[in-house]
Design an enzyme around this catalytic site. Sequence first.
Site, short mmCIF file in Angstrom:
data_model
loop_
_atom_site.label_atom_id
_atom_site.label_comp_id
_atom_site.label_asym_id
_atom_site.label_seq_id
_atom_site.Cartn_x
_atom_site.Cartn_y
_atom_site.Cartn_z
N SER A 174 0.82 -1.22 0.00
CA SER A 174 0.00 0.00 0.00
C SER A 174 0.85 1.27 0.00
O SER A 174 1.79 1.41 0.80
CB SER A 174 -0.92 0.03 1.22
OG SER A 174 -1.61 1.26 1.24
N SER A 225 -0.66 4.18 0.48
CA SER A 225 -1.43 5.17 1.24
C SER A 225 -0.60 5.81 2.36
O SER A 225 -0.69 7.04 2.54
CB SER A 225 -2.71 4.53 1.80
OG SER A 225 -3.56 4.18 0.74
N THR A 260 -8.87 -1.40 3.12
CA THR A 260 -8.69 -1.93 1.78
C THR A 260 -8.97 -3.43 1.76
O THR A 260 -9.52 -3.98 2.73
CB THR A 260 -7.31 -1.52 1.19
OG1 THR A 260 -7.26 -1.91 -0.18
CG2 THR A 260 -6.14 -2.14 1.95
N LYS A 311 -13.72 -4.18 2.94
CA LYS A 311 -14.62 -3.01 2.75
C LYS A 311 -16.08 -3.32 3.09
O LYS A 311 -16.78 -2.46 3.61
CB LYS A 311 -14.49 -2.49 1.32
CG LYS A 311 -13.13 -1.86 1.08
CD LYS A 311 -12.90 -1.36 -0.32
CE LYS A 311 -11.45 -0.94 -0.45
NZ LYS A 311 -11.11 -0.28 -1.70
N ASP A 355 -13.85 5.65 -2.90
CA ASP A 355 -13.46 4.95 -4.14
C ASP A 355 -14.38 5.31 -5.30
O ASP A 355 -13.97 5.28 -6.46
CB ASP A 355 -13.55 3.42 -3.96
CG ASP A 355 -12.42 2.86 -3.11
OD1 ASP A 355 -11.35 3.50 -3.03
OD2 ASP A 355 -12.61 1.77 -2.53
N GLY A 401 -14.39 -9.06 -11.22
CA GLY A 401 -14.29 -9.02 -9.76
C GLY A 401 -15.59 -8.51 -9.18
O GLY A 401 -16.34 -7.76 -9.84
N ALA A 402 -15.88 -8.94 -7.94
CA ALA A 402 -17.17 -8.61 -7.33
C ALA A 402 -17.02 -8.24 -5.86
O ALA A 402 -17.95 -8.38 -5.08
CB ALA A 402 -18.11 -9.80 -7.50
N SER A 422 -14.51 -3.08 -4.03
CA SER A 422 -14.19 -2.06 -5.03
C SER A 422 -15.08 -2.17 -6.25
O SER A 422 -15.43 -1.16 -6.87
CB SER A 422 -12.73 -2.16 -5.45
OG SER A 422 -11.93 -2.14 -4.32
N TYR A 468 -2.18 -0.38 -8.67
CA TYR A 468 -1.44 0.77 -9.16
C TYR A 468 -0.02 0.49 -9.64
O TYR A 468 0.78 1.39 -9.79
CB TYR A 468 -1.51 1.97 -8.21
CG TYR A 468 -1.54 1.69 -6.73
CD1 TYR A 468 -2.75 1.68 -6.05
CD2 TYR A 468 -0.38 1.50 -6.00
CE1 TYR A 468 -2.81 1.46 -4.69
CE2 TYR A 468 -0.42 1.29 -4.64
CZ TYR A 468 -1.64 1.27 -3.99
OH TYR A 468 -1.68 1.06 -2.64
N GLN A 505 -8.87 9.10 -4.39
CA GLN A 505 -9.60 8.60 -3.21
C GLN A 505 -8.89 9.02 -1.92
O GLN A 505 -9.55 9.28 -0.90
CB GLN A 505 -9.88 7.09 -3.29
CG GLN A 505 -8.68 6.14 -3.31
CD GLN A 505 -8.02 5.92 -1.98
OE1 GLN A 505 -8.69 5.96 -0.94
NE2 GLN A 505 -6.71 5.70 -1.96
N1 LIG Z 1 -6.15 2.34 -6.92
C1 LIG Z 1 -6.93 2.43 -5.85
O1 LIG Z 1 -7.08 3.49 -5.26
C2 LIG Z 1 -7.69 1.24 -5.39
C3 LIG Z 1 -8.86 1.42 -4.66
C4 LIG Z 1 -9.58 0.30 -4.27
C5 LIG Z 1 -9.12 -0.97 -4.56
N2 LIG Z 1 -7.96 -1.11 -5.25
C6 LIG Z 1 -7.47 -2.46 -5.59
O2 LIG Z 1 -8.58 -3.22 -6.10
C7 LIG Z 1 -8.38 -4.57 -5.78
C8 LIG Z 1 -9.66 -5.17 -5.19
O3 LIG Z 1 -9.96 -4.61 -3.94
P1 LIG Z 1 -11.28 -5.07 -3.15
O4 LIG Z 1 -11.30 -4.29 -1.90
O5 LIG Z 1 -12.46 -5.03 -4.05
O6 LIG Z 1 -10.92 -6.59 -2.84
P2 LIG Z 1 -11.90 -7.77 -2.37
O7 LIG Z 1 -13.13 -7.22 -1.76
O8 LIG Z 1 -11.03 -8.67 -1.59
O9 LIG Z 1 -12.34 -8.49 -3.75
C9 LIG Z 1 -11.39 -9.18 -4.51
C10 LIG Z 1 -12.06 -9.76 -5.76
O10 LIG Z 1 -11.00 -10.35 -6.54
C11 LIG Z 1 -11.36 -11.69 -6.87
N3 LIG Z 1 -10.11 -12.45 -7.00
C12 LIG Z 1 -9.14 -12.59 -6.07
N4 LIG Z 1 -8.09 -13.30 -6.58
C13 LIG Z 1 -8.43 -13.61 -7.86
C14 LIG Z 1 -7.78 -14.35 -8.90
N5 LIG Z 1 -6.56 -14.89 -8.72
N6 LIG Z 1 -8.42 -14.46 -10.08
C15 LIG Z 1 -9.63 -13.91 -10.28
N7 LIG Z 1 -10.31 -13.21 -9.33
C16 LIG Z 1 -9.72 -13.07 -8.13
C17 LIG Z 1 -12.26 -12.14 -5.74
O11 LIG Z 1 -13.04 -13.23 -6.19
P3 LIG Z 1 -13.83 -14.21 -5.15
O12 LIG Z 1 -15.12 -13.52 -4.83
O13 LIG Z 1 -14.00 -15.46 -5.93
O14 LIG Z 1 -12.93 -14.38 -3.95
C18 LIG Z 1 -13.08 -10.86 -5.49
O15 LIG Z 1 -14.12 -10.73 -6.43
C19 LIG Z 1 -7.18 -4.66 -4.85
O16 LIG Z 1 -6.06 -5.04 -5.61
C20 LIG Z 1 -7.01 -3.23 -4.36
O17 LIG Z 1 -5.68 -2.92 -4.02
C21 LIG Z 1 -7.24 -0.04 -5.68
#
Ligand SMILES: NC(=O)c1ccc[n+]([C@@H]2O[C@H](COP(=O)([O-])OP(=O)(O)OC[C@H]3O[C@@H](n4cnc5c(N)ncnc54)[C@H](OP(=O)(O)O)[C@@H]3O)[C@@H](O)[C@H]2O)c1
Length: 263
Positions: A14, A16, A63, A67, A103, A123-124, A127, A211, A237
């Site tokens: 991170s 942040s 994060t 969330k 976000d 993804g679900a 975020s 990122y 964000q």
């Molecule tokens: N740039 C930014 O400011 C920012 C802001 C927010 C988030 N992000 C990034 O966005 C990403 C997601 O964050 P989140 O909070 O939404 O995470 P989360 O709630 O943990 O959700 C992760 C998602 O990824 C899927 N997944 C995990 N590993 C996978 C793989 N190997 N192949 C396919 N799908 C996979 C999961 O599927 P399942 O449901 O099957 O487990 C789930 O749908 C993170 O990398 C985070 O760092 C960046």
Amino acid sequence: MRHYAVFGNPIAHSKSPLLHNAVFVRYEKELGFRGNYHPILLENPQDLKSRFLELGLFGANITTPFKEVAFHLSDKVEGLAQEVQAVNTWVLREGQVVGYNTDIEGFLAPLKGLHVSRALILGAGGSARAVVCALKSRGVAVSVCNRSAKKLAYFQAQNIPSFLSQDCPLDAYDLIINTTTAGLKDNNLPCEESLLKALFKQAKHAYDLIYHNTPFLSLARECHLKTFDGKAMLVAQAVLSFAQFVPHLNSPLVLATMQEVLH
Ligand SMILES: NC(=O)c1ccc[n+]([C@@H]2O[C@H](COP(=O)([O-])OP(=O)(O)OC[C@H]3O[C@@H](n4cnc5c(N)ncnc54)[C@H](OP(=O)(O)O)[C@@H]3O)[C@@H](O)[C@H]2O)c1
């Protein structure tokens, strides 16, 4: 000294802390206090609120993958975070843990001026909920694909076309977004390469919330798509979160400081 934090798992990647600490150091005089922002690796989601309170934090970011649990553990939830049921920012106000989602607006930062009519979200998680909300606010037709079924229920309940990756329709989407953690700490693609190539063939833009460069972004560039990584969203964000942590510091100053340290 006022302490702030970001909770996640993983958390070492991170940026942040870098962004927020740069503002705390540069504007200590204007803020009227010393601030420190810490990365915290959390194992058990149910410990999130007790850790926040025990550490005496004034505010925090939340994060992956916490969330949705942060939404449920908030004493009060403000703004669009209520709609998406996912929270990435906590502020302690009058003894209450108040949740926000920055976000949603942050995601749109690099897309200003870009015309998008159909988008596919891979993804679900927490975020993906924010991304759906942001794109719907711009009138974009969205679909969601995930490798497993459980987290799709939230999107199905909102009548958003939602599929298991293996059943993802090969429609023409002009923007494909990776909101999965595939590529965060590994070299995985978010779905089968053949599916991604077929989707990219018909698309114009690819956006990864992660990122740094990822296999998803590399493949998109090979397929001649315009790509966006998550840096602009990260800063946008973070600026919005900082404005909740410390409302009296001018946001353009915060933005300029965070952009400077990231580049
Ligand atoms: N740039 C930014 O400011 C920012 C802001 C927010 C988030 N992000 C990034 O966005 C990403 C997601 O964050 P989140 O909070 O939404 O995470 P989360 O709630 O943990 O959700 C992760 C998602 O990824 C899927 N997944 C995990 N590993 C996978 C793989 N190997 N192949 C396919 N799908 C996979 C999961 O599927 P399942 O449901 O099957 O487990 C789930 O749908 C993170 O990398 C985070 O760092 C960046």
